[in-house]
Design an enzyme around this catalytic site. Structure first.
Site, PDB file in Angstrom:
ATOM      1  N   ASP A 142      -7.593  -2.152  14.170  1.00 11.70           N
ATOM      2  CA  ASP A 142      -8.990  -2.455  13.825  1.00 11.70           C
ATOM      3  C   ASP A 142      -9.089  -3.717  12.971  1.00 11.70           C
ATOM      4  O   ASP A 142     -10.139  -4.010  12.414  1.00 11.70           O
ATOM      5  CB  ASP A 142      -9.611  -1.261  13.081  1.00 11.70           C
ATOM      6  N   GLU A 154      -9.603  -1.476   5.164  1.00 12.11           N
ATOM      7  CA  GLU A 154     -10.279  -1.146   6.407  1.00 12.11           C
ATOM      8  C   GLU A 154     -11.509  -2.037   6.615  1.00 12.11           C
ATOM      9  O   GLU A 154     -11.954  -2.700   5.664  1.00 12.11           O
ATOM     10  CB  GLU A 154     -10.723   0.324   6.366  1.00 12.11           C
ATOM     11  N   HIS A 193      -7.286  -4.328  10.217  1.00 12.31           N
ATOM     12  CA  HIS A 193      -7.065  -4.159   8.783  1.00 12.31           C
ATOM     13  C   HIS A 193      -5.797  -4.868   8.310  1.00 12.31           C
ATOM     14  O   HIS A 193      -4.867  -5.095   9.065  1.00 12.31           O
ATOM     15  CB  HIS A 193      -7.103  -2.684   8.361  1.00 12.31           C
ATOM     16  N   ASP A 231       0.817  -1.212   0.000  1.00 15.14           N
ATOM     17  CA  ASP A 231       0.000   0.000   0.000  1.00 15.14           C
ATOM     18  C   ASP A 231       0.854   1.267   0.000  1.00 15.14           C
ATOM     19  O   ASP A 231       2.066   1.213   0.225  1.00 15.14           O
ATOM     20  CB  ASP A 231      -0.971   0.007   1.198  1.00 15.14           C
TER      21      ASP A 231
END
Ligand code: GLP
Length: 258
Positions: A136, A143, A138, A67
């Site tokens: 979270d 996400e 991810h 990413d």
């Protein structure tokens, strides 16, 4: 999933670097999927050491990063380009022609993302994808609620992720948009190797390994992968209910499986 619990963060990195080094030694033309973040920093340090001390050769290897932020110059210190340069690419003998970062500029980002996927396929697919995990849950920058079949594309970051990554940006705002490999892209890697350390990751690790398969925890998609290795330290393993079982599996691993 193979869950390996080791005492501390440094042990996580050492174990992960050993797996990657072994792959590159056995297959010099390996295709590596690479990640960024504090958890993988020490893994790269281990690989740089193996390059310097054991002549581990990266000259034939190909890399694809997971990413990158949209709208950030490559030379920005918080860019993943800069991170990779500082921790790995600038310290080993990699051939730059075989280094691939996700596209983040140009008028046709969607088209560039398709070409990135095409380049992965042309390279023969990813042999090993190194991964961290977000608080979270991810993976990359996928996400919660990311499609479990998603491909490389633009995503909008959550405020939780932006806050977690603020430290590298100082007073500047963390970009809102990123390009990330999709969950579907990641699941096509032949081996997924995820590392996590510290108590801040304990909840995400437990939900990834022992929770239900759900887009709310993108990393839980690794439950679908035939070869996913999860290496965590005690603190990150704290909420795993089958911790003792994972230990027992490792201690009794047959020689032919090591
Ligand atoms: C970023 C990256 C992820 C990484 C996560 C965790 O969001 N895009 O690939 O897994 O951070 O990073 P850290 O290891 O710094 O906690």
């Amino acid at each position: 999933m193979e869950v390996i619990v080791v005492p501390a963060a440094q042990d996580v990195a050492t174990a992960a670097a050993r797996i990657i080094a072994r792959l590159v030694a056995e297959k010099p033309g390996a295709v590596l999927g690479l990640a960024t973040g504090a958890s993988v920093e020490r893994v790269y340090a281990g690989l740089v050491l193996a390059h310097r001390n054991d002549a581990l050769d990266f000259s034939q290897a190909t890399t694809f990063n997971l990413d990158e932020y949209v709208g950030l110059s490559r030379s920005h210190p918080a860019s993943f380009h800069a991170f990779m340069e500082e921790h790995f690419l600038g310290r080993v003998n990699i051939d730059r022609r075989r280094v691939h970062m996700p596209p983040t500029d140009g008028d046709d980002l969607a088209g560039s993302c398709e070409r990135f996927e095409h380049d992965i396929r042309s390279a023969g697919g990813i042999d090993l994808q190194l991964l961290g995990i977000g608080r979270d849950g991810h993976l990359g920058f996928n996400e919660p609620t990311s499609s479990l079949a998603s491909r490389t594309r633009i995503k909008t970051l959550t405020s939780v992720t932006r806050a977690a990554n603020q430290v590298r940006f100082g007073a500047e705002e963390v970009p809102l948009h990123v390009v990330t490999m999709g969950i579907g892209t990641i699941l096509e890697a032949r081996h997924c190797l995820l590392v996590a350390d510290g108590s801040a990751k304990a909840d995400a690790v437990a939900r990834m390994v022992e929770g239900p398969l759900t887009a709310m925890v993108p990393a839980s998609a690794l439950q679908m992968h035939p070869r996913a290795t999860i290496i965590v330290d005690e603190a990150a393993a704290a909420r795993l209910s089958l911790r003792d079982y994972y230990r027992e599996v490792q201690e009794n691993k047959p020689g032919w499986q090591r």
